[in-house]
Design a protein around this motif. Sequence first.
Motif, PDB file in Angstrom:
ATOM      1  N   VAL A 141       0.868  -1.193   0.054  1.00 41.96           N
ATOM      2  CA  VAL A 141      -0.053   0.277   0.019  1.00 41.96           C
ATOM      3  C   VAL A 141       0.996   1.259   0.112  1.00 41.96           C
ATOM      4  O   VAL A 141       1.671   1.329   0.769  1.00 41.96           O
ATOM      5  CB  VAL A 141      -0.876   0.042   1.289  1.00 41.96           C
ATOM      6  N   ARG A 142       0.585   2.152  -0.941  1.00 37.11           N
ATOM      7  CA  ARG A 142       1.622   3.269  -1.115  1.00 37.11           C
ATOM      8  C   ARG A 142       1.637   4.006   0.406  1.00 37.11           C
ATOM      9  O   ARG A 142       0.796   4.235   0.868  1.00 37.11           O
ATOM     10  CB  ARG A 142       0.909   4.397  -2.302  1.00 37.11           C
ATOM     11  N   GLY A 143       2.886   4.372   0.446  1.00 33.38           N
ATOM     12  CA  GLY A 143       3.169   5.210   1.754  1.00 33.38           C
ATOM     13  C   GLY A 143       3.382   4.332   2.933  1.00 33.38           C
ATOM     14  O   GLY A 143       3.350   4.838   3.794  1.00 33.38           O
ATOM     15  N   THR A 144       3.110   3.137   2.818  1.00 35.34           N
ATOM     16  CA  THR A 144       3.357   2.019   3.750  1.00 35.34           C
ATOM     17  C   THR A 144       4.430   0.959   3.585  1.00 35.34           C
ATOM     18  O   THR A 144       5.024   0.969   2.641  1.00 35.34           O
ATOM     19  CB  THR A 144       2.151   1.425   4.214  1.00 35.34           C
ATOM     20  N   ARG A 145       4.539   0.418   4.698  1.00 37.73           N
ATOM     21  CA  ARG A 145       5.422  -1.048   4.443  1.00 37.73           C
ATOM     22  C   ARG A 145       4.419  -2.253   4.690  1.00 37.73           C
ATOM     23  O   ARG A 145       4.815  -3.282   4.842  1.00 37.73           O
ATOM     24  CB  ARG A 145       6.448  -1.139   5.222  1.00 37.73           C
ATOM     25  N   ILE A 146       3.202  -1.922   4.181  1.00 37.39           N
ATOM     26  CA  ILE A 146       2.042  -3.079   4.402  1.00 37.39           C
ATOM     27  C   ILE A 146       1.720  -3.691   2.995  1.00 37.39           C
ATOM     28  O   ILE A 146       1.446  -2.854   2.197  1.00 37.39           O
ATOM     29  CB  ILE A 146       0.843  -2.430   5.061  1.00 37.39           C
TER      30      ILE A 146
END
Length: 80
Positions: free
Chosen positions: A21-26
């Motif tokens: 998911v953009r902007g995360t490390r998920i």
Amino acid sequence: MTEWRNRITVDPEVLVGKPIVRGTRISVELLLDRLGDGWSIEQILDAYPRLSRDDVLAAISFVSEVFREERFIAVAKAGV
């Protein structure tokens, strides 16, 4: 179907290039694992407050599109 292109990204420098998911490390993989374990979207959002419902739906849409474009299915994985 949810448009995933603005929410899901691949960066070789983050999580070895897994879709995230953009902007995360998920990772998309993590979200699908949670759903496969029976978690609801609401439970995922509670556990990962940086995510939105649209992020989770985008991950599902991404995987759906990947499978539509695949030329083969891992039959052995399905136990057939």
